[in-house]
Design a protein around this motif. Sequence first.
Motif, PDB file in Angstrom:
ATOM      1  N   THR A  35      60.047  82.825  30.181  1.00 10.02           N
ATOM      2  CA  THR A  35      61.049  83.528  29.390  1.00 10.02           C
ATOM      3  C   THR A  35      60.510  84.857  28.889  1.00 10.02           C
ATOM      4  O   THR A  35      61.188  85.888  28.941  1.00 10.02           O
ATOM      5  N   ARG A  36      59.273  84.835  28.420  1.00 13.83           N
ATOM      6  CA  ARG A  36      58.646  86.050  27.888  1.00 13.83           C
ATOM      7  C   ARG A  36      58.460  87.097  28.980  1.00 13.83           C
ATOM      8  O   ARG A  36      58.745  88.271  28.787  1.00 13.83           O
ATOM      9  N   VAL A  37      57.982  86.654  30.159  1.00 15.34           N
ATOM     10  CA  VAL A  37      57.793  87.579  31.275  1.00 15.34           C
ATOM     11  C   VAL A  37      59.141  88.138  31.717  1.00 15.34           C
ATOM     12  O   VAL A  37      59.272  89.332  32.001  1.00 15.34           O
ATOM     13  N   SER A  38      60.160  87.287  31.767  1.00 16.04           N
ATOM     14  CA  SER A  38      61.491  87.736  32.152  1.00 16.04           C
ATOM     15  C   SER A  38      62.021  88.804  31.191  1.00 16.04           C
ATOM     16  O   SER A  38      62.570  89.816  31.623  1.00 16.04           O
ATOM     17  N   GLU A  39      61.842  88.569  29.886  1.00 18.92           N
ATOM     18  CA  GLU A  39      62.271  89.562  28.893  1.00 18.92           C
ATOM     19  C   GLU A  39      61.510  90.867  29.086  1.00 18.92           C
ATOM     20  O   GLU A  39      62.093  91.955  29.035  1.00 18.92           O
ATOM     21  N   PHE A  40      60.201  90.760  29.318  1.00 21.11           N
ATOM     22  CA  PHE A  40      59.376  91.951  29.495  1.00 21.11           C
ATOM     23  C   PHE A  40      59.833  92.755  30.712  1.00 21.11           C
ATOM     24  O   PHE A  40      59.970  93.969  30.650  1.00 21.11           O
ATOM     25  N   VAL A  41      60.091  92.053  31.822  1.00 19.26           N
ATOM     26  CA  VAL A  41      60.502  92.731  33.050  1.00 19.26           C
ATOM     27  C   VAL A  41      61.875  93.364  32.873  1.00 19.26           C
ATOM     28  O   VAL A  41      62.105  94.513  33.262  1.00 19.26           O
ATOM     29  N   GLN A  42      62.810  92.626  32.263  1.00 21.59           N
ATOM     30  CA  GLN A  42      64.164  93.146  32.127  1.00 21.59           C
ATOM     31  C   GLN A  42      64.247  94.318  31.164  1.00 21.59           C
ATOM     32  O   GLN A  42      65.173  95.116  31.240  1.00 21.59           O
ATOM     33  N   GLU A  43      63.284  94.443  30.261  1.00 16.97           N
ATOM     34  CA  GLU A  43      63.273  95.573  29.345  1.00 16.97           C
ATOM     35  C   GLU A  43      62.494  96.763  29.894  1.00 16.97           C
ATOM     36  O   GLU A  43      62.473  97.820  29.285  1.00 16.97           O
ATOM     37  N   SER A  44      61.883  96.615  31.062  1.00 21.08           N
ATOM     38  CA  SER A  44      61.064  97.692  31.619  1.00 21.08           C
ATOM     39  C   SER A  44      61.953  98.795  32.191  1.00 21.08           C
ATOM     40  O   SER A  44      63.087  98.576  32.612  1.00 21.08           O
ATOM     41  N   TYR A  45      61.381  99.975  32.237  1.00 27.30           N
ATOM     42  CA  TYR A  45      62.094 101.138  32.751  1.00 27.30           C
ATOM     43  C   TYR A  45      62.432 100.954  34.230  1.00 27.30           C
ATOM     44  O   TYR A  45      63.544 101.250  34.658  1.00 27.30           O
ATOM     45  N   TYR A  47      62.879  98.191  36.024  1.00 31.58           N
ATOM     46  CA  TYR A  47      63.944  97.211  36.233  1.00 31.58           C
ATOM     47  C   TYR A  47      65.298  97.830  35.897  1.00 31.58           C
ATOM     48  O   TYR A  47      66.258  97.688  36.655  1.00 31.58           O
TER      49      TYR A  47
END
Length: 148
Positions: A35-45, A47
């Motif tokens: 979940t944490r990795v998914s949030e991090f990836v989805q908030e990245s520039y 993505y």
Amino acid sequence: MSEESGSLNPDAVGEKISAISDGSQVISAGRAIGTRVSEFVQESYCYRWLTKEPDPDIIVIDLRETYTVGPFITLLDTLIPHIEDAWNQSRVESAASRVFERLSEEVFDPLAETRGYELAISVLAPPEPPERERTVADDPEPDEDEPS
């Protein structure tokens, strides 16, 4: 309809997996990390840049016509047919084909008939896509000629 004996019911398998995984600290930690990795990836520039809606004023550039990529693409277009012909006539290709056929017949085909394979298929199968709700923005504007 009756189920064949030995066949797996995907719902029953899912319930068994849920029952086993609910109390697991390892799975809970894995889910939290996921979940944490998914949030991090989805908030990245990157993505957001890759998934944003396309701009209607986008200019398409044919890379074959550029000075940097064009010669490389031309070289690949020239070489690939020759490499393909050499591969098809090589001993390595015929040996690789025989090895693959033997692996397929002796390993992969019998493996595909096991319950573990069926379980893996049912667990790894993607979920059905959710029904998309239509919004007013999705509806095309009605023509004046068409009756409502």
